[in-house]
Write an enzyme that holds these catalytic residues in place. Sequence first.
Site, PDB file in Angstrom:
ATOM      1  N   GLY A   1      57.869  54.183  89.471  1.00 31.96           N
ATOM      2  CA  GLY A   1      58.158  53.572  88.175  1.00 31.96           C
ATOM      3  C   GLY A   1      58.921  54.518  87.269  1.00 31.96           C
ATOM      4  O   GLY A   1      60.014  54.974  87.594  1.00 31.96           O
ATOM      5  N   ASP A   2      58.304  54.815  86.108  1.00 35.30           N
ATOM      6  CA  ASP A   2      58.927  55.739  85.156  1.00 35.30           C
ATOM      7  C   ASP A   2      58.146  57.048  85.082  1.00 35.30           C
ATOM      8  O   ASP A   2      58.145  57.723  84.062  1.00 35.30           O
ATOM      9  CB  ASP A   2      59.024  55.094  83.771  1.00 35.30           C
ATOM     10  CG  ASP A   2      57.654  54.705  83.215  1.00 35.30           C
ATOM     11  OD1 ASP A   2      56.697  54.602  84.005  1.00 35.30           O
ATOM     12  OD2 ASP A   2      57.536  54.507  81.991  1.00 35.30           O
ATOM     13  N   GLU A   3      57.492  57.404  86.199  1.00 32.31           N
ATOM     14  CA  GLU A   3      56.730  58.652  86.270  1.00 32.31           C
ATOM     15  C   GLU A   3      57.498  59.699  87.072  1.00 32.31           C
ATOM     16  O   GLU A   3      58.071  59.401  88.133  1.00 32.31           O
ATOM     17  CB  GLU A   3      55.366  58.424  86.928  1.00 32.31           C
ATOM     18  CG  GLU A   3      54.348  57.729  86.057  1.00 32.31           C
ATOM     19  CD  GLU A   3      52.989  57.720  86.730  1.00 32.31           C
ATOM     20  OE1 GLU A   3      52.297  58.763  86.728  1.00 32.31           O
ATOM     21  OE2 GLU A   3      52.630  56.668  87.282  1.00 32.31           O
TER      22      GLU A   3
END
Length: 333
Positions: free
Chosen positions: A246-248
């Site tokens: 994801g956005d990690e």
Amino acid sequence: MHADRPDHRIALDSAVLSHFMPMHLLLDAEGRALSFGPTLARVLRGDAVPGARFEDLFEVRAPGGAVTVGDVLARAGNRFRLVPRKGVRAGLRGLGLRLPEDGRVLLNLSFGIDLISAVRDLALTDADFAATDLAMELLYLAEANAAVTRELRGLNLRLEGARVAAEEEAMTDPLTGLRNRRAADLVLERLCAARAGFGLLHMDLDYFKAVNDTLGHAAGDFVLETVGRILREQLRAEDCAARIGGDEFVVIVVGRSDPKTLQAIAERIIARISLPMAFGDQTARVSASIGIVRSLDMAAPEAAQLLATADRALYAAKRAGRGRAVLLASRGG
């Protein structure tokens, strides 16, 4: 000779010898050169002169201890190995025979394992060998073998390149070009096993869902690509930046454990990501929260424990207002 038997003695004509035996050497009874085959003359170069002594022309490699042609014939029968003292230093093999009628010695030589280099150095062709000599056939086989070997080597290089490319692809996040979670796990495990000092940054993008919801997934992908570029610009080649989902993101800063240094790196990354990102005629805005942990805070660092501590530090940063970095000491070890 008996009167009822034909006389089998044949006069040895130099031209005839040269035609059938282009590597021949005819010596008188004392071992002085009478004639040279044309190919042997090219091997010996300026030393191929009538009257030259055998031992001045050649170093005997076998039989051991032989120096003169008489020694050679006495010790080896009619098989021997020679190397020219000058000229082309090619290994030669030969057969020799002392002629019964006048004691002259006829040697017929050929190239041994140095055939390929001799042909190359002397620019020999099929005309330089006897019609019955298999030298050129051997050269053709050698060239064919070399061609096959080159092709196999090229194939192996291509296969190795494909293997490396496949491994690289398996370790890379296709959207950002950063390492993926598998690669980050391997780096962490290796560093922990080596008891190396490093900093671990766990980063999450703030307001990323709003970008996807308002500007669309293409804008979200653009933001992730931009974050990947920013991380590559802010880190050294030996560091590891990975998108783990994801956005990690995870950043492993190798060889740096000083809290101020790690904090400064995190704040630079946050500052760059917080800048507006132009996407077409629209602007995407996100920030980043980062949790920091140091391997030196554990007596026996373990990847899972470090990641868990970095995750707690990340959520501490979010609770503190987002867009900031928080360092926590690990509770392990």
